[in-house]
Every structure is written in C-alpha cells, then in structure tokens.
Design a protein around this motif. Structure first.
Motif, mmCIF file in Angstrom:
data_model
loop_
_atom_site.group_PDB
_atom_site.id
_atom_site.type_symbol
_atom_site.label_atom_id
_atom_site.label_comp_id
_atom_site.label_asym_id
_atom_site.label_seq_id
_atom_site.Cartn_x
_atom_site.Cartn_y
_atom_site.Cartn_z
ATOM 1 N N TRP A 14 0.814 -1.236 0.122
ATOM 2 C CA TRP A 14 0.187 0.086 0.041
ATOM 3 C C TRP A 14 0.683 1.409 0.161
ATOM 4 N N ASP A 15 0.314 2.234 -0.116
ATOM 5 C CA ASP A 15 0.963 3.748 -0.043
ATOM 6 C C ASP A 15 1.308 3.983 1.135
ATOM 7 N N ASP A 16 2.140 4.823 1.603
ATOM 8 C CA ASP A 16 2.800 5.117 2.698
ATOM 9 C C ASP A 16 1.712 5.693 3.884
ATOM 10 N N GLU A 17 0.550 6.081 3.401
ATOM 11 C CA GLU A 17 -0.443 6.474 4.244
ATOM 12 C C GLU A 17 -1.516 5.292 4.685
ATOM 13 N N ARG A 20 -4.147 3.118 -0.118
ATOM 14 C CA ARG A 20 -4.674 2.595 -1.434
ATOM 15 C C ARG A 20 -3.825 1.630 -1.883
ATOM 16 N N VAL A 22 -0.986 -0.015 -3.942
ATOM 17 C CA VAL A 22 0.280 0.294 -5.118
ATOM 18 C C VAL A 22 0.485 -1.033 -6.032
ATOM 19 N N GLU A 23 0.444 -2.288 -5.244
ATOM 20 C CA GLU A 23 0.736 -3.342 -5.986
ATOM 21 C C GLU A 23 0.418 -4.649 -5.205
ATOM 22 N N ARG A 45 11.081 -5.331 0.644
ATOM 23 C CA ARG A 45 10.317 -4.105 0.695
ATOM 24 C C ARG A 45 10.414 -3.541 2.215
ATOM 25 N N ARG A 48 7.916 -0.529 4.173
ATOM 26 C CA ARG A 48 6.799 -0.568 3.217
ATOM 27 C C ARG A 48 5.786 -0.981 3.953
ATOM 28 N N TYR A 49 4.505 -0.401 3.738
ATOM 29 C CA TYR A 49 3.213 -0.833 4.173
ATOM 30 C C TYR A 49 2.836 -2.097 3.436
#
Length: 79
Positions: A14-17, A20, A22-23, A45, A48-49
C-alpha cells in the motif's frame, strides 16, 4: 473443466499512508504459500506498508503498517 482458480490470499503493498494499494505482490490459493510470500516481501520491501489479506480480512501486517495504523488510531482518539 476450465473452472476458475480462486486465489483468495493476497500480499499487497500500500502507499505510505495505507490508503490505497500500489501493488499486489502475490496472489495465492494456499495460506501457507501466501505466508511464505508475505515473509519474502518483508525482506524485499523493508519499511513499506505491506498486508497479507484473505478477502477483506487482514492476516498479517508489516511493522511499518502497524506503526501507521497505531498513529492513525492515536489521532482519532485525540479528536
């Protein structure tokens, strides 16, 4: 024959927040394989979230995801 293959377990970045996806790093039908893919994703990773999900249910979170989610819960209780 030719039935649909259901891959119910997803390893997602997910994005850093944590807002959403990302992959989708892996999609697996077997939980043991999905856990292995999640553990491998943690090494690839770092910081990362990452989530391991079964449908909407979260089975595992990366340490960064835990940090972001705890920070958001703290903000919510301050309001």
């Amino acid at each position: 024959m030719g039935g649909k293959v259901e891959n119910d377990f997803n390893v997602e970045m997910w994005d850093d927040e944590g807002m959403r996806i990302v992959e989708v790093m892996a999609s697996c039908a077997n939980v043991i394989v999905a856990i292995g893919a999640f553990e491998a994703a943690l090494t690839q990773r770092k910081g990362r979230y990452l989530l391991l999900r079964h449908g909407a249910r979260v089975l595992r979170r990366s340490p960064f995801a835990e940090f972001v989610d705890a920070r958001e819960r703290a903000r919510a209780t301050e309001s």
